[in-house]
Motif scaffolding. Structure first.
Motif, PDB file in Angstrom:
ATOM      1  N   UNK A  60       0.660  -1.521   0.025  1.00 28.38           N
ATOM      2  CA  UNK A  60       0.247   0.131  -0.220  1.00 28.38           C
ATOM      3  C   UNK A  60       0.846   1.442  -0.106  1.00 28.38           C
ATOM      4  N   UNK A  61       0.296   2.075  -0.641  1.00 23.08           N
ATOM      5  CA  UNK A  61       0.976   3.574  -1.298  1.00 23.08           C
ATOM      6  C   UNK A  61      -0.185   4.184  -0.065  1.00 23.08           C
ATOM      7  N   UNK A  62       0.741   5.721  -0.160  1.00 20.23           N
ATOM      8  CA  UNK A  62       0.510   6.410   1.052  1.00 20.23           C
ATOM      9  C   UNK A  62       0.970   7.913   0.879  1.00 20.23           C
ATOM     10  N   UNK A  63       0.373   8.984   0.534  1.00 18.60           N
ATOM     11  CA  UNK A  63       1.235  10.323   1.103  1.00 18.60           C
ATOM     12  C   UNK A  63       0.612  10.999   0.176  1.00 18.60           C
ATOM     13  N   UNK A  64       1.215  12.174  -0.067  1.00 17.51           N
ATOM     14  CA  UNK A  64       1.204  13.275  -1.307  1.00 17.51           C
ATOM     15  C   UNK A  64       0.713  12.416  -2.435  1.00 17.51           C
ATOM     16  N   UNK A  65       2.211  12.059  -2.761  1.00 21.98           N
ATOM     17  CA  UNK A  65       2.366  11.629  -4.698  1.00 21.98           C
ATOM     18  C   UNK A  65       0.928  10.417  -4.686  1.00 21.98           C
ATOM     19  N   UNK A  66       0.528   9.299  -4.822  1.00 25.63           N
ATOM     20  CA  UNK A  66      -0.618   8.612  -4.491  1.00 25.63           C
ATOM     21  C   UNK A  66      -1.907   9.470  -4.718  1.00 25.63           C
ATOM     22  N   UNK A  67      -2.237  10.696  -3.423  1.00 25.76           N
ATOM     23  CA  UNK A  67      -3.213  11.457  -3.584  1.00 25.76           C
ATOM     24  C   UNK A  67      -3.558  11.946  -4.379  1.00 25.76           C
ATOM     25  N   UNK A  68      -2.451  12.995  -5.250  1.00 28.58           N
ATOM     26  CA  UNK A  68      -2.330  13.827  -6.233  1.00 28.58           C
ATOM     27  C   UNK A  68      -2.506  12.908  -7.971  1.00 28.58           C
ATOM     28  N   UNK A  69      -1.745  11.863  -8.003  1.00 26.67           N
ATOM     29  CA  UNK A  69      -1.078  10.880  -9.092  1.00 26.67           C
ATOM     30  C   UNK A  69      -1.112   9.816  -8.869  1.00 26.67           C
ATOM     31  N   UNK A  70      -2.727   9.011  -8.272  1.00 27.48           N
ATOM     32  CA  UNK A  70      -2.501   7.916  -7.768  1.00 27.48           C
ATOM     33  C   UNK A  70      -2.084   6.810  -9.109  1.00 27.48           C
ATOM     34  N   UNK A  71      -2.471   6.855 -10.634  1.00 28.49           N
ATOM     35  CA  UNK A  71      -1.881   6.229 -11.716  1.00 28.49           C
ATOM     36  C   UNK A  71      -0.614   5.525 -12.009  1.00 28.49           C
ATOM     37  N   UNK A  72       0.441   6.760 -11.200  1.00 30.66           N
ATOM     38  CA  UNK A  72       1.612   6.294 -11.586  1.00 30.66           C
ATOM     39  C   UNK A  72       1.769   5.406 -10.406  1.00 30.66           C
ATOM     40  N   UNK A  73       1.325   5.054  -9.629  1.00 26.81           N
ATOM     41  CA  UNK A  73       1.468   3.919  -8.244  1.00 26.81           C
ATOM     42  C   UNK A  73       1.356   2.771  -8.509  1.00 26.81           C
ATOM     43  N   UNK A  74       0.601   2.895 -10.057  1.00 28.39           N
ATOM     44  CA  UNK A  74       0.660   1.317 -10.694  1.00 28.39           C
ATOM     45  C   UNK A  74       1.536   1.001 -12.011  1.00 28.39           C
ATOM     46  N   UNK A  75       2.027   1.992 -12.801  1.00 24.04           N
ATOM     47  CA  UNK A  75       2.689   1.775 -13.748  1.00 24.04           C
ATOM     48  C   UNK A  75       3.572   0.595 -13.653  1.00 24.04           C
ATOM     49  N   UNK A  76       4.251   0.211 -11.771  1.00 31.32           N
ATOM     50  CA  UNK A  76       5.179  -0.499 -12.400  1.00 31.32           C
ATOM     51  C   UNK A  76       4.441  -2.324 -12.167  1.00 31.32           C
ATOM     52  N   UNK A  77       3.514  -2.164 -11.433  1.00 38.18           N
ATOM     53  CA  UNK A  77       3.058  -3.456 -11.241  1.00 38.18           C
ATOM     54  C   UNK A  77       2.851  -3.921  -9.984  1.00 38.18           C
ATOM     55  N   UNK A  78       3.735  -3.436  -8.667  1.00 37.92           N
ATOM     56  CA  UNK A  78       4.067  -3.644  -7.920  1.00 37.92           C
ATOM     57  C   UNK A  78       3.680  -3.306  -6.494  1.00 37.92           C
ATOM     58  N   UNK A  79       2.659  -1.955  -6.994  1.00 36.61           N
ATOM     59  CA  UNK A  79       1.325  -1.514  -5.901  1.00 36.61           C
ATOM     60  C   UNK A  79       0.452  -2.426  -5.642  1.00 36.61           C
ATOM     61  N   UNK A  80      -0.362  -2.569  -4.925  1.00 33.51           N
ATOM     62  CA  UNK A  80      -1.611  -3.328  -4.997  1.00 33.51           C
ATOM     63  C   UNK A  80      -2.567  -1.948  -4.692  1.00 33.51           C
ATOM     64  N   UNK A  81      -2.388  -0.722  -3.856  1.00 34.71           N
ATOM     65  CA  UNK A  81      -3.440   0.000  -3.285  1.00 34.71           C
ATOM     66  C   UNK A  81      -2.550   0.798  -3.217  1.00 34.71           C
TER      67      UNK A  81
END
Length: 160
Positions: free
Chosen positions: A97-118
């Motif tokens: 799970x990622x949280x913080x400012x970046x996932x809040x503003x740019x959530x799609x970025x978090x899933x680009x590598x396929x490593x992040x679930x939430x």
């Protein structure tokens, strides 16, 4: 559940301009206290303050038997976060799970590598608590406010 909360390296981003922090991330502390209050076991890990090397991080993951790893992410630290995310997926079977400012503003970025679930957007105390209650029930994910997730290759963003 057993949860590892990680504050990624700031030093590798800011170098000599940032001294070693004298305190832990307040955001992760709020999340941790909420989770402890919900009956979960929480370990806090500050990469810089505790001088955690890549090999030490791998060892923590392999020997910790964590159900969930949560990492806080700002835009300046996102490359470090994604490196940690890769290590989590390579060295454990836990949910990430990622949280913080970046996932809040740019959530799609978090899933680009396929490593992040939430990705938890906004203030995360209620969102992460709700997610942990439904972690094994994928059908419940759409009911969790402030959650972005990737399921069967499709990224979804729930309302805030």
């Amino acid at each position: 559940m057993k949860i590892l909360l990680v504050n990624p390296s700031q030093a590798t981003v800011y170098g000599k301009f940032v001294k070693k922090p004298d305190f832990f991330s307040i955001g992760l502390a709020y999340i941790g206290v909420t989770l402890i209050g919900g009956g979960h076991t929480v370990r806090f890990l500050d990469i810089d303050r505790q001088r955690v090397t890549e090999n030490a991080f791998k060892s923590i993951l392999m020997n910790g038997d964590y159900d969930v790893v949560g990492i806080t992410a700002t835009s300046p630290t996102i490359k470090n976060v994604m490196k940690l995310a890769q290590l989590v997926k390579m060295n454990s079977r836990c949910k990430l799970v990622l949280g913080g400012a970046h996932p809040t503003l740019f959530p799609d970025d978090c899933f680009e590598t396929g490593d992040v679930d939430f990705a938890v957007r906004g203030e995360g105390e209620e969102t992460i608590s709700d997610l942990l209650k439904l972690l094994d029930d994928e059908k419940g994910y759409p009911s969790i406010r402030g959650l972005s997730y990737k399921l069967n290759g499709v990224v979804s963003h729930n309302p805030d």
